[in-house]
Enzyme design. Sequence first.
Site, PDB file in Angstrom:
ATOM      1  N   ASN A  40       0.804  -1.236   0.000  1.00  0.00           N
ATOM      2  CA  ASN A  40       0.000   0.000   0.000  1.00  0.00           C
ATOM      3  C   ASN A  40       0.829   1.274   0.000  1.00  0.00           C
ATOM      4  OD1 ASN A  40       0.508  -1.024   2.803  1.00  0.00           O
ATOM      5  ND2 ASN A  40      -0.269   0.999   3.344  1.00  0.00           N
ATOM      6  N   TYR A 192      16.563  -4.593  14.536  1.00  0.00           N
ATOM      7  CA  TYR A 192      16.260  -4.454  13.101  1.00  0.00           C
ATOM      8  C   TYR A 192      17.307  -5.228  12.285  1.00  0.00           C
ATOM      9  CZ  TYR A 192      15.416  -2.257   8.525  1.00  0.00           C
ATOM     10  OH  TYR A 192      15.154  -2.027   7.198  1.00  0.00           O
TER      11      TYR A 192
HETATM   12  N1  LIG Z   1      13.365   2.798   3.144  1.00  0.00           N
HETATM   13  C1  LIG Z   1      14.617   2.367   3.160  1.00  0.00           C
HETATM   14  O1  LIG Z   1      15.590   3.147   3.058  1.00  0.00           O
HETATM   15  C2  LIG Z   1      14.899   0.899   3.338  1.00  0.00           C
HETATM   16  C3  LIG Z   1      16.235   0.467   3.346  1.00  0.00           C
HETATM   17  C4  LIG Z   1      16.507  -0.883   3.509  1.00  0.00           C
HETATM   18  C5  LIG Z   1      15.466  -1.790   3.624  1.00  0.00           C
HETATM   19  N2  LIG Z   1      14.171  -1.344   3.629  1.00  0.00           N
HETATM   20  C6  LIG Z   1      13.100  -2.352   3.757  1.00  0.00           C
HETATM   21  O2  LIG Z   1      12.119  -2.112   2.762  1.00  0.00           O
HETATM   22  C7  LIG Z   1      10.865  -2.670   3.166  1.00  0.00           C
HETATM   23  C8  LIG Z   1       9.745  -1.673   2.866  1.00  0.00           C
HETATM   24  O3  LIG Z   1       9.933  -0.536   3.676  1.00  0.00           O
HETATM   25  P1  LIG Z   1       9.543   0.946   3.227  1.00  0.00           P
HETATM   26  O4  LIG Z   1      10.799   1.735   3.280  1.00  0.00           O
HETATM   27  O5  LIG Z   1       8.726   0.920   2.001  1.00  0.00           O
HETATM   28  O6  LIG Z   1       8.689   1.385   4.511  1.00  0.00           O
HETATM   29  P2  LIG Z   1       7.181   1.902   4.647  1.00  0.00           P
HETATM   30  O7  LIG Z   1       6.888   2.941   3.653  1.00  0.00           O
HETATM   31  O8  LIG Z   1       7.064   2.239   6.113  1.00  0.00           O
HETATM   32  O9  LIG Z   1       6.318   0.617   4.323  1.00  0.00           O
HETATM   33  C9  LIG Z   1       6.282  -0.484   5.197  1.00  0.00           C
HETATM   34  C10 LIG Z   1       5.110  -1.367   4.811  1.00  0.00           C
HETATM   35  O10 LIG Z   1       5.085  -2.483   5.707  1.00  0.00           O
HETATM   36  C11 LIG Z   1       3.765  -2.611   6.185  1.00  0.00           C
HETATM   37  N3  LIG Z   1       3.709  -3.282   7.478  1.00  0.00           N
HETATM   38  C12 LIG Z   1       4.267  -2.894   8.637  1.00  0.00           C
HETATM   39  N4  LIG Z   1       3.926  -3.750   9.610  1.00  0.00           N
HETATM   40  C13 LIG Z   1       3.125  -4.690   9.053  1.00  0.00           C
HETATM   41  C14 LIG Z   1       2.436  -5.825   9.549  1.00  0.00           C
HETATM   42  N5  LIG Z   1       2.451  -6.149  10.830  1.00  0.00           N
HETATM   43  N6  LIG Z   1       1.710  -6.572   8.693  1.00  0.00           N
HETATM   44  C15 LIG Z   1       1.648  -6.239   7.386  1.00  0.00           C
HETATM   45  N7  LIG Z   1       2.264  -5.164   6.855  1.00  0.00           N
HETATM   46  C16 LIG Z   1       2.982  -4.401   7.692  1.00  0.00           C
HETATM   47  C17 LIG Z   1       3.261  -1.181   6.275  1.00  0.00           C
HETATM   48  O11 LIG Z   1       1.864  -1.148   6.406  1.00  0.00           O
HETATM   49  P3  LIG Z   1       1.118   0.183   6.959  1.00  0.00           P
HETATM   50  O12 LIG Z   1       1.073   1.162   5.829  1.00  0.00           O
HETATM   51  O13 LIG Z   1      -0.210  -0.337   7.382  1.00  0.00           O
HETATM   52  O14 LIG Z   1       1.940   0.675   8.128  1.00  0.00           O
HETATM   53  C18 LIG Z   1       3.764  -0.659   4.949  1.00  0.00           C
HETATM   54  O15 LIG Z   1       2.911  -1.086   3.924  1.00  0.00           O
HETATM   55  C19 LIG Z   1      11.032  -3.013   4.647  1.00  0.00           C
HETATM   56  O16 LIG Z   1      11.208  -4.405   4.779  1.00  0.00           O
HETATM   57  C20 LIG Z   1      12.312  -2.292   5.052  1.00  0.00           C
HETATM   58  O17 LIG Z   1      12.986  -2.953   6.103  1.00  0.00           O
HETATM   59  C21 LIG Z   1      13.861  -0.024   3.463  1.00  0.00           C
END
Ligand SMILES: NC(=O)c1ccc[n+]([C@@H]2O[C@H](COP(=O)([O-])OP(=O)(O)OC[C@H]3O[C@@H](n4cnc5c(N)ncnc54)[C@H](OP(=O)(O)O)[C@@H]3O)[C@@H](O)[C@H]2O)c1
Length: 333
Positions: A40, A192
Site C-alpha cells: 500500500n 532491526y
Molecule cells: N526505506 C529504506 O531506506 C529501506 C532500506 C533498507 C530496507 N528497507 C526495507 O524495505 C521494506 C519496505 O519498507 P519501506 O521503506 O517501504 O517502509 P514503509 O513505507 O514504512 O512501508 C512499510 C510497509 O510495511 C507494512 N507493514 C508494517 N507492519 C506490518 C504488519 N504487521 N503486517 C503487514 N504489513 C505491515 C506497512 O503497512 P502500513 O502502511 O499499514 O503501516 C507498509 O505497507 C522493509 O522491509 C524495510 O525494512 C527499506
Amino acid sequence: MSPDRTGTAPFGTVHPIPADWGVHRIPDLSGKLAVVTGGNTGLGLATARELARAGANVVLAVRSTERGAVAAAEIARTAPRSRLEVRRLDLADLSSVRDFAERLLDDHPALDLLVNNAGIMAVPRRTTADGFESQFGVNHLGHYALTGRLLPALGAATAARVVTVSSDLHTLGRLDFRDLQSKRHYGRLRAYGNSKLANLLFTAELDRRAAAAGLALRAYAVHPGFVATSLATTGRPLLVRLLVAVPHTIVAVRPSTGALPALCAATLPGLPGGLYLGPRGRSGIRGAPAVLAPHPRARDHASALRLWEVSQSLTAVRYDFSSATRVPNTPMP
Ligand SMILES: NC(=O)c1ccc[n+]([C@@H]2O[C@H](COP(=O)([O-])OP(=O)(O)OC[C@H]3O[C@@H](n4cnc5c(N)ncnc54)[C@H](OP(=O)(O)O)[C@@H]3O)[C@@H](O)[C@H]2O)c1
C-alpha cells in the site's frame, strides 16, 4: 560492508546484470500472479505498480484494506491491464497470516511471485500477537510463515520466485539463539539488523531447500538503498521526523528507484537463485541493481539451518517441499 560491494554468485561467477537495468527491461508479465506484502505504500507500492504495469495480476497484502484500496486505485490508473486485489494481512499475527494464505490458496492455485517487502524499523520493544519481539516477528517470522503456507501455490507455478526485502543494515545483526526475542538485551537498531540478517539466512536456506527438492522455485534477497519512505518516521516524535526529512530530501532516492533491486530479482531471466541484489553504487544508496556480497554472518550455513528450525518451531509452519509440484530441470524463464 566489504570495500567492493559487488558480490559473486554462489558458483563463483559475477552474474551479469545489465548496467542499465531499469523498468524498461521488465518482461511482459501477463497472466502471472504476484503478492506484495506492504503493497500500500513506500517500496511495496512502487514494486506492485511496476509489476502491474508489466501486466501481472497483483495482490496487495496489507494491514489496512482501506489504505490498500487507495493504493490499488492509484495503480489501476497506470496499469489498466492488471487485475488488482486487496487482501488483509497482519504479519504481527500468525492467525492473520494463516487466514490470508488459506483464502489465497482457495482462489489461486498458482503463485508466480511473492515479494516479502513489509517491514518495521527500529521501533521500541513490543511483542506481536504471538509474543515475538516485533521486528523479528514481523520482518522475519511473519514472512517465514507466509512463504511456507503459500508453498503449494509457489510450487504449482512454472518457475516461482520469492523476493525478500532485507537491508544493508543486516550487518548490524548478530543472532543470539539463546535470546532471539531480545528479552535480555534490546537495542532498536540491533533488533532491526537481526531481522534483516534473518531475511538473508532465510533466503539462502529457502533457495537451497527448494533446489534440493527439485522445485523450480528461486529465492532472492534485496537491499533497496536509502529510500525516502515512512519507514523511519512512522510513529516517531516530530523532532525525529524533522531530522529524518533532511537526509530524505538530500540523499535518499525515491521509492520508484529503491524498488529496482526487487523488480530485477523478480523478473530478470536466468538469474541464479540465492543472490542478494542492491544498488551498484559504493555507498549502498543508489545505482542500478547489481549482485552484492552479504556479510559473512549472512552466509553461515549452520546459522541458516538453525534459524530455519527455530522459525519452524516458533510458527508451527513446516515447509512441505515434497507435496509442492515438482518441475524437474525446468529452465529459468
Ligand atoms: N526505506 C529504506 O531506506 C529501506 C532500506 C533498507 C530496507 N528497507 C526495507 O524495505 C521494506 C519496505 O519498507 P519501506 O521503506 O517501504 O517502509 P514503509 O513505507 O514504512 O512501508 C512499510 C510497509 O510495511 C507494512 N507493514 C508494517 N507492519 C506490518 C504488519 N504487521 N503486517 C503487514 N504489513 C505491515 C506497512 O503497512 P502500513 O502502511 O499499514 O503501516 C507498509 O505497507 C522493509 O522491509 C524495510 O525494512 C527499506
